[in-house]
Design a protein around this motif. Structure first.
Motif, PDB file in Angstrom:
ATOM      1  N   GLN A 417       0.806  -1.217   0.000  1.00 30.54           N
ATOM      2  CA  GLN A 417       0.000   0.000   0.000  1.00 30.54           C
ATOM      3  C   GLN A 417       0.846   1.277   0.000  1.00 30.54           C
ATOM      4  OE1 GLN A 417      -3.235   0.145  -0.411  1.00 30.54           O
ATOM      5  NE2 GLN A 417      -3.306   2.379  -0.296  1.00 30.54           N
ATOM      6  N   PRO A 418       1.883   1.428   0.857  1.00 28.61           N
ATOM      7  CA  PRO A 418       2.685   2.661   0.810  1.00 28.61           C
ATOM      8  C   PRO A 418       3.342   2.899  -0.553  1.00 28.61           C
ATOM      9  CG  PRO A 418       3.083   1.475   2.856  1.00 28.61           C
ATOM     10  CD  PRO A 418       2.276   0.566   1.987  1.00 28.61           C
ATOM     11  N   SER A 419       3.830   1.825  -1.190  1.00 31.38           N
ATOM     12  CA  SER A 419       4.459   1.983  -2.508  1.00 31.38           C
ATOM     13  C   SER A 419       3.459   2.449  -3.540  1.00 31.38           C
ATOM     14  CB  SER A 419       5.099   0.663  -2.953  1.00 31.38           C
ATOM     15  OG  SER A 419       6.084   0.229  -2.037  1.00 31.38           O
ATOM     16  N   ARG A 420       2.241   1.918  -3.492  1.00 32.74           N
ATOM     17  CA  ARG A 420       1.212   2.350  -4.435  1.00 32.74           C
ATOM     18  C   ARG A 420       0.855   3.819  -4.209  1.00 32.74           C
ATOM     19  NH1 ARG A 420      -1.040  -2.853  -3.235  1.00 32.74           N
ATOM     20  NH2 ARG A 420      -2.712  -1.944  -1.979  1.00 32.74           N
ATOM     21  N   MET A 421       0.840   4.246  -2.953  1.00 32.10           N
ATOM     22  CA  MET A 421       0.545   5.653  -2.653  1.00 32.10           C
ATOM     23  C   MET A 421       1.622   6.569  -3.251  1.00 32.10           C
ATOM     24  SD  MET A 421      -0.689   5.270   1.312  1.00 32.10           S
ATOM     25  CE  MET A 421      -0.908   7.022   1.532  1.00 32.10           C
ATOM     26  N   VAL A 422       2.886   6.149  -3.162  1.00 29.41           N
ATOM     27  CA  VAL A 422       3.984   6.957  -3.717  1.00 29.41           C
ATOM     28  C   VAL A 422       3.830   7.092  -5.219  1.00 29.41           C
ATOM     29  CG1 VAL A 422       6.466   7.009  -4.130  1.00 29.41           C
ATOM     30  CG2 VAL A 422       5.604   6.420  -1.865  1.00 29.41           C
ATOM     31  N   LEU A 423       3.622   5.956  -5.912  1.00 31.37           N
ATOM     32  CA  LEU A 423       3.514   5.992  -7.365  1.00 31.37           C
ATOM     33  C   LEU A 423       2.291   6.782  -7.817  1.00 31.37           C
ATOM     34  CD1 LEU A 423       4.577   2.419  -8.558  1.00 31.37           C
ATOM     35  CD2 LEU A 423       5.795   4.570  -8.831  1.00 31.37           C
ATOM     36  N   ARG A 424       1.157   6.600  -7.122  1.00 29.04           N
ATOM     37  CA  ARG A 424      -0.047   7.327  -7.527  1.00 29.04           C
ATOM     38  C   ARG A 424       0.151   8.839  -7.416  1.00 29.04           C
ATOM     39  NH1 ARG A 424      -3.302   3.188  -4.595  1.00 29.04           N
ATOM     40  NH2 ARG A 424      -4.316   1.870  -6.164  1.00 29.04           N
ATOM     41  N   ARG A 425       0.820   9.276  -6.358  1.00 28.68           N
ATOM     42  CA  ARG A 425       1.024  10.724  -6.199  1.00 28.68           C
ATOM     43  C   ARG A 425       1.902  11.265  -7.327  1.00 28.68           C
ATOM     44  NH1 ARG A 425       0.634  14.937  -2.647  1.00 28.68           N
ATOM     45  NH2 ARG A 425       2.363  16.402  -2.609  1.00 28.68           N
ATOM     46  N   LEU A 426       2.932  10.538  -7.686  1.00 28.47           N
ATOM     47  CA  LEU A 426       3.805  11.000  -8.753  1.00 28.47           C
ATOM     48  C   LEU A 426       3.083  11.021 -10.101  1.00 28.47           C
ATOM     49  CD1 LEU A 426       7.147   9.168  -7.847  1.00 28.47           C
ATOM     50  CD2 LEU A 426       6.520  11.537  -7.387  1.00 28.47           C
ATOM     51  N   LEU A 427       2.288   9.980 -10.368  1.00 29.95           N
ATOM     52  CA  LEU A 427       1.599   9.893 -11.652  1.00 29.95           C
ATOM     53  C   LEU A 427       0.430  10.861 -11.749  1.00 29.95           C
ATOM     54  CD1 LEU A 427       1.594   6.006 -12.142  1.00 29.95           C
ATOM     55  CD2 LEU A 427       3.038   7.690 -13.321  1.00 29.95           C
ATOM     56  N   ARG A 428      -0.219  11.134 -10.636  1.00 35.12           N
ATOM     57  CA  ARG A 428      -1.383  12.006 -10.660  1.00 35.12           C
ATOM     58  C   ARG A 428      -1.026  13.485 -10.650  1.00 35.12           C
ATOM     59  NH1 ARG A 428      -5.307   8.705  -6.371  1.00 35.12           N
ATOM     60  NH2 ARG A 428      -5.945   7.058  -7.854  1.00 35.12           N
ATOM     61  N   GLN A 429       0.215  13.794 -10.306  1.00 36.55           N
ATOM     62  CA  GLN A 429       0.672  15.185 -10.329  1.00 36.55           C
ATOM     63  C   GLN A 429       1.968  15.266 -11.147  1.00 36.55           C
ATOM     64  OE1 GLN A 429       0.958  16.108  -6.114  1.00 36.55           O
ATOM     65  NE2 GLN A 429      -1.120  16.950  -6.110  1.00 36.55           N
ATOM     66  N   PRO A 430       1.874  14.989 -12.446  1.00 36.02           N
ATOM     67  CA  PRO A 430       3.106  14.947 -13.268  1.00 36.02           C
ATOM     68  C   PRO A 430       3.812  16.296 -13.357  1.00 36.02           C
ATOM     69  CG  PRO A 430       1.129  14.855 -14.646  1.00 36.02           C
ATOM     70  CD  PRO A 430       0.666  14.696 -13.231  1.00 36.02           C
ATOM     71  N   GLY A 431       3.007  17.392 -13.356  1.00 31.43           N
ATOM     72  CA  GLY A 431       3.636  18.715 -13.436  1.00 31.43           C
ATOM     73  C   GLY A 431       4.527  18.990 -12.245  1.00 31.43           C
ATOM     74  N   ARG A 432       3.994  18.713 -11.043  1.00 31.39           N
ATOM     75  CA  ARG A 432       4.788  18.941  -9.838  1.00 31.39           C
ATOM     76  C   ARG A 432       5.982  17.988  -9.797  1.00 31.39           C
ATOM     77  NH1 ARG A 432       2.149  19.888  -4.025  1.00 31.39           N
ATOM     78  NH2 ARG A 432       1.579  21.751  -5.178  1.00 31.39           N
ATOM     79  N   THR A 433       5.776  16.749 -10.204  1.00 32.74           N
ATOM     80  CA  THR A 433       6.869  15.776 -10.222  1.00 32.74           C
ATOM     81  C   THR A 433       7.990  16.236 -11.152  1.00 32.74           C
ATOM     82  OG1 THR A 433       5.339  13.970  -9.761  1.00 32.74           O
ATOM     83  CG2 THR A 433       7.474  13.391 -10.714  1.00 32.74           C
ATOM     84  N   LEU A 434       7.610  16.689 -12.362  1.00 28.73           N
ATOM     85  CA  LEU A 434       8.619  17.133 -13.329  1.00 28.73           C
ATOM     86  C   LEU A 434       9.337  18.377 -12.834  1.00 28.73           C
ATOM     87  CD1 LEU A 434       9.947  16.803 -16.083  1.00 28.73           C
ATOM     88  CD2 LEU A 434       8.081  18.172 -17.066  1.00 28.73           C
ATOM     89  N   THR A 435       8.593  19.294 -12.237  1.00 24.23           N
ATOM     90  CA  THR A 435       9.213  20.518 -11.724  1.00 24.23           C
ATOM     91  C   THR A 435      10.236  20.203 -10.640  1.00 24.23           C
ATOM     92  OG1 THR A 435       7.203  21.756 -12.206  1.00 24.23           O
ATOM     93  CG2 THR A 435       8.765  22.762 -10.697  1.00 24.23           C
ATOM     94  N   ALA A 436       9.851  19.317  -9.695  1.00 27.26           N
ATOM     95  CA  ALA A 436      10.780  18.952  -8.622  1.00 27.26           C
ATOM     96  C   ALA A 436      12.004  18.238  -9.180  1.00 27.26           C
ATOM     97  CB  ALA A 436      10.067  18.066  -7.608  1.00 27.26           C
ATOM     98  N   ALA A 437      11.792  17.349 -10.182  1.00 25.44           N
ATOM     99  CA  ALA A 437      12.921  16.644 -10.790  1.00 25.44           C
ATOM    100  C   ALA A 437      13.830  17.620 -11.525  1.00 25.44           C
ATOM    101  CB  ALA A 437      12.419  15.565 -11.742  1.00 25.44           C
ATOM    102  N   CYS A 438      13.246  18.608 -12.200  1.00 25.33           N
ATOM    103  CA  CYS A 438      14.066  19.614 -12.892  1.00 25.33           C
ATOM    104  C   CYS A 438      14.891  20.436 -11.904  1.00 25.33           C
ATOM    105  CB  CYS A 438      13.166  20.541 -13.711  1.00 25.33           C
ATOM    106  SG  CYS A 438      12.491  19.763 -15.199  1.00 25.33           S
TER     107      CYS A 438
END
Length: 787
Positions: A417-438
Motif C-alpha cells: 500500500q505505501p508503494s502504491r501511494m507513492v507511485l499514484r502521487r507522482l503519476l497524478r501530479q506529473p507537473g509537480r513531479t517534473l518541476t521537482a525533478a528539474c
C-alpha cells in the motif's frame, strides 16, 4: 507591532530551515557576482595606477642598432610626448648546482638621471651606482624563488661573455607584471630573470656605445597610434627595425589584459548561470510555500485584511529571505574576493593590489535577489487572491484523477500500500513531479559543469604536454642559424632525436582583423612538437599554406582556402600573401604553422633554424644541459617538465583558481536544492502523514510514503541533470577560455558519476533529517488547521 508582523516572525521561525536554505542559494549567486566584479575592478585599477605611476611606455620600437641622435627626430614626430632610448638584450644566468641555464633579460637604466619612461619600483637594497659597471638590480620574483638578496654575486653570460655581477637591489616594473621567457606562455619565477644595469655598462657588453636598440615612446592625448607607428617605422627602417608596436601588443600587458578579459567573460557567463538556476529553484520553493498558506490567506481576508495588506505581508516574508541572502552574498563575496586578490598579488608582480567593488554591483545583486525571490510568490498570490475568503479557507477541491495514469494489475499485486501511494502521487501530479525533478537536475547540472571544468583544465594540460609536445627539451638560438647546427646537437651525448623549428615574428592581417604573433616553421611530419586535429591526431604541416590554430582562426575570422596577409617583423621584413590550408586544435596560445622549408623559401633564407626540440636520455640529461649552457649561440634551454609545472601553476592561479570556489558553491547549492525539496514536501504533507499514523500506519511506513517520493524524484532528476550539465559545461568552458589557453569541452564520466553521488548523498542526508521530523510529528497539532 502589528498582528501581521508578529505572524511574519512566527512564520520565519517555523520555516527557518527552508528560509536559511533559500537565503544560502541566493547568497552564493550574489557571492560570485560580487567577487568577480571586485577582481576585475581591482586588476584594472591597479594596472592603470601602476602604469601611470611608473610611466610605462605606450609604444615600443625594437631595432638592431640606431644612433642616439635619432631620438631627437623621434621626439619631433606628431603626437609624441616623451622618448627614451635604451638597451635590451638576452642573457643567461649560471646558478651553482643548476644544470639548465636560466634565461634573463638585461635592461639598461640611465646613468645620471631617472628614466623618463619605464621606471622601476625598488623593493629592497639601493639604486645603481653610476660609477660601478658590475652592479645590477634583480627582479624580485626571481630573487625570492632562488633565495638571492642584495650583496650576492651572479655569473651571467652577456652577449657570449661571462661576467660576475653583484646584486645591489631588488626591483619590480610594470612592463614585467607577467614575467615570462621569450617563446614561452607560462611565467616561472625560478626560470626567468630581469637584470637592470647602468646604460654605459650594458652598452659596452652589447657593443652599442652611442646607440640604442629599443625606443620607448609616450603619446599625447591627441595622438593617433597608427600615424605614430608609421612615422616611427620610416625613421627606424634603415637601422634594422623589428616593427614598432603599441602597449596592447607588449608581452606582459597582453597577458595581464587577457587575464582581465577572461575574468570579464567569466563574469558575463558564470554568475548569470548560477543566478538563473537559483531563480528557477526559488520559484519552485517559494511558490509551493505560499500555496501551502492558502487557508491562512483566506482566513486573513475573512478578518478584513485587504488583498494589498496580505500581499505586502507575504512580500515582506520574501524580502526578509531575499535581502538576508543578498547581504550575506555581498559580505562573503567581498571576503572571497579579498582572499583571491592575495593569489593575484603573489602571481602577478603588482607592488600593490586593492580590492574594490563597484557599489552598483551590490545594488544589482540585491535587486536580482529580490526579483528572483518575488517571482514565485507573486504568481501564486495572484491565483489565491482571485478566490473569495470562504473559497480560499476551504481546502482545494479534490483533483479529478479519472484521466490520470493508472497502475496496472501486476503492479497492484507486487506493490504494498505505501508503494502504491507513492507511485499514484507522482503519476497524478506529473507537473509537480517534473518541476521537482528539474530542480534537482539543475543542481546536479551545476556540479557536473564545475567538475567537468576541473577535469578539462587537467585534460588540457595533459594533451598539451603529452600529446602535442612530446619533446624533453627545447633549445633556442640567439638568432637563426644554419641547419648544420642540428648535426652538432645530434652528436652531443644524451641526444636521442633532434627536430628543428623556426619561429618568425609576424603581423597577421585578414580584412579589419589582425594579430601580432609568430609563424612556427616545422618539418612536414613533426614527431616531437605537433599540430593536431580535433581527434588529437597529428596533422601533416603543409608547404602550400598555413595551418592556423582554432583560436587564431577565430580571432582573424578566416576559413581554410582564404588568403592571409603576413607582415614579417625580422630580416628583410617582406609582406607575404599565404593561403590558409587548415585548422589545428591547440589548447595553449594561438600559433600558426608552415612547413620549415617553405617558410625559409618565402623569407629567401634557406637552411635556417631558430632552435630544436630534443628527445633526451634521462640518464645523461644533466651533463647535456651543462654543455648547452656553454654554447655561445644558445639563447636558452626549456625543459618540458618545468614548462608543464609552470603552466599548471598558471591554471591553478588567477581565473583558474575561481573554479575551485565555484565547485564548492555548486556542491552547497546542490545540497540546498535537495534539502529544500524534502522540507517543502514534508510541510505540504504533514497533515496527510499524521492522518496515516492515525489510520494505523507505522512510523516507517509513514516515512516511506514521503521519502519514497523524494527518492524517485531524485532518480528522475539525475538524467535531467546529466543532459543540462552538458550545456552548462559548454557555457562555462567558453567563459573561461582565453587567447592564452583554451578549455576543451569534455564529457568526463567521472564528473557525472561524482555529481550523481553528490545528489544521492544530499538526498540521503536530507531524508534522514526529514525522517527525524516525521518521527517527532505531533498528530493532534498536525491535524489541526493553523489559524
Amino acid at each position: 507591532m502589528s498582528p501581521l508582523d508578529r505572524k511574519l516572525l512566527r512564520d520565519l521561525h517555523r520555516v527557518r530551515g527552508q528560509a536559511l536554505a533559500i537565503a544560502v542559494v541566493i547568497a552564493l549567486g550574489v557571492l560570485l557576482l560580487v567577487m568577480m566584479d571586485g577582481l576585475v575592478n581591482s586588476l584594472e585599477d591597479s594596472k592603470r595606477a601602476y602604469y601611470q605611476r611608473y610611466r610605462l611606455a605606450e609604444v615600443f620600437a625594437p631595432v638592431k642598432r640606431a644612433p642616439r641622435q635619432l631620438l631627437e627626430q623621434i621626439a619631433a614626430l606628431p603626437g609624441v610626448a616623451a622618448v627614451e632610448g635604451r638597451i635590451s638584450g638576452g642573457a643567461l644566468i649560471d646558478l651553482p648546482g643548476v644544470a639548465v641555464p636560466v634565461r634573463a633579460q638585461a635592461v639598461s637604466l640611465p646613468d645620471l638621471r631617472p628614466p623618463r619612461l619605464n621606471a622601476v619600483h625598488l623593493v629592497a637594497g639601493r639604486h645603481l651606482d653610476p660609477t660601478r659597471r658590475d652592479e645590477i638590480l634583480l627582479l624580485k620574483g626571481f630573487a625570492e624563488a632562488r633565495g638571492l638578496s642584495p650583496g650576492d654575486q651572479l655569473q651571467v653570460n652577456l652577449n657570449g661573455a661571462r661576467r660576475s655581477l653583484r646584486i645591489v637591489g631588488l626591483a619590480q616594473a610594470p612592463e614585467f607584471l607577467y614575467a615570462v621567457a621569450p617563446g614561452e606562455l607560462a611565467p616561472d619565477d625560478a626560470r626567468f630573470a630581469v637584470l637592470w644595469m647602468n646604460e654605459e655598462a650594458l652598452a659596452a657588453a652589447f657593443d652599442l656605445d652611442g646607440a640604442f636598440n629599443q625606443a620607448l615612446l609616450a603619446l599625447s592625448r591627441e595622438a593617433r597610434l597608427a600615424e605614430v607607428l608609421e612615422g616611427l617605422e620610416r625613421l627606424l627602417a634603415p637601422y634594422g627595425s623589428s616593427g614598432a608596436f603599441g602597449l596592447a601588443d607588449q608581452l606582459s600587458n597582453r597577458f595581464i589584459s587577457e587575464e582581465i578579459e577572461g575574468l570579464k567573460a567569466s563574469r558575463r557567463v558564470v554568475p548569470p548561470i548560477f543566478l538563473g538556476v537559483a531563480a528557477f529553484l526559488l520559484y519552485i520553493v517559494i511558490s509551493r510555500m505560499i500555496q501551502a498558506e492558502r487557508e491562512q490567506i483566506g482566513l486573513l481576508k475573512a478578518f478584513g485584511y485587504s488583498s494589498a495588506a496580505v500581499g505586502l505581508h507575504y512580500a515582506k516574508f520574501v524580502l526578509c529571505i531575499a535581502v538576508a541572502g543578498a547581504l550575506l552574498g555581498c559580505l562573503c563575496g567581498v571576503l572571497a574576493g579579498r582572499s583571491l586578490v592575495d593569489v593575484y598579488l603573489a602571481y602577478y608582480k603588482f607592488p600593490f593590489l586593492l580590492f574594490r567593488v563597484d557599489p552598483g554591483v551590490f545594488i544589482t545583486g540585491l535587486a536580482v535577489s529580490v526579483l528572483v525571490a518575488s517571482a514565485g510568490g507573486l504568481l501564486v498570490l495572484r491565483r489565491v487572491f482571485a478566490l473569495t475568503p470562504a473559497a480560499a479557507m476551504r481546502p482545494p477541491a479534490p483533483a479529478d484523477y479519472s484521466r490520470s495514469a493508472r497502475l496496472g494489475r501486476t503492479l497492484l499485486r507486487l506493490l504494498d500500500q505505501p508503494s502504491r501511494m507513492v507511485l499514484r502521487r507522482l503519476l497524478r501530479q506529473p507537473g509537480r513531479t517534473l518541476t521537482a525533478a528539474c530542480g534537482i537536475g539543475a543542481g546536479m547540472a551545476l556540479s557536473v559543469a564545475m567538475l567537468s571544468l576541473m577535469s578539462a583544465f587537467e585534460r588540457s594540460l595533459e594533451l598539451s604536454f603529452s600529446v602535442i609536445d612530446r619533446s624533453d627539451a627545447t633549445v633556442s638560438f640567439i638568432e637563426p642559424l644554419s641547419d648544420k647546427t642540428l648535426l652538432e646537437l645530434g652528436r652531443m651525448a644524451g641526444v636521442i632525436e633532434v627536430e628543428p623549428f623556426r619561429s618568425v615574428p609576424v603581423m597577421l592581417r585578414h580584412g579589419r582583423h589582425s594579430y601580432r604573433g609568430a609563424i612556427s616553421g616545422l618539418v612536414g611530419q613533426p614527431r616531437l612538437n605537433r599540430a593536431v586535429d580535433a581527434r588529437m591526431q597529428g596533422i601533416y604541416v603543409r608547404a602550400d599554406g598555413l595551418i592556423l590554430s582554432e583560436a587564431l582562426a577565430q580571432i582573424l575570422h578566416i576559413q581554410p582556402g582564404q588568403r592571409l596577409t603576413v607582415e614579417v617583423r625580422e630580416g628583410r621584413r617582406p609582406h607575404l600573401q599565404l593561403p590558409v590550408a587548415g585548422i589545428a586544435q591547440t589548447l595553449l596560445g594561438a600559433p600558426a604553422y608552415l612547413e620549415l622549408g617553405a617558410l625559409n623559401r618565402a623569407l629567401r633564407e634557406p637552411g635556417r633554424v631558430s632552435g630544436a626540440y630534443l628527445r633526451v636520455d634521462s640518464l645523461q640529461g644533466e651533463p647535456l644541459y651543462r654543455a648547452l649552457k656553454d654554447m655561445p649561440a644558445v639563447a636558452g634551454v626549456s625543459l618540458r617538465s618545468e614548462a608543464r609545472a609552470a603552466f599548471k601553476k598558471l591554471l591553478d592561479s588567477g581565473a583558474g583558481a575561481i573554479r575551485y570556489i565555484m565547485a564548492a558553491i555548486a556542491a552547497v547549492i546542490t545540497f540546498g536544492i535537495v534539502y529544500n525539496s524534502a522540507r517543502i514536501a514534508f510541510a505540504e504533507r504533514a497533515r496527510d502523514l499524521a492522518s496515516l499514523r492515525v489510520l494505523g500506519f507505522t512510523r516507517g511506513e509513514t516515512a516511506f510514503v514521503l521519502l519514497g517520493e523524494l527518492a524517485l524524484i531524485t532518480l528522475l532528476g539525475l538524467p535531467l541533470g546529466a543532459l543540462l550539465g552538458y550545456y552548462l559545461t559548454e557555457a562555462v568552458a567558453v567563459g573561461f577560455s582565453t587567447d592564452l589557453y583554451r578549455i576543451p569541452l569534455l564529457l568526463v564520466p567521472q564528473s557525472y558519476g561524482s555529481a550523481a553521488l553528490a545528489v544521492l548523498a544530499a538526498a540521503v542526508i536530507s531524508g534522514w533529517l526529514v525522517k527525524r521530523d516525521i518521527d517527532r510529528l505531533e498528530l493532534v497539532s498536525a491535524l489541526k488547521t493553523q489559524e
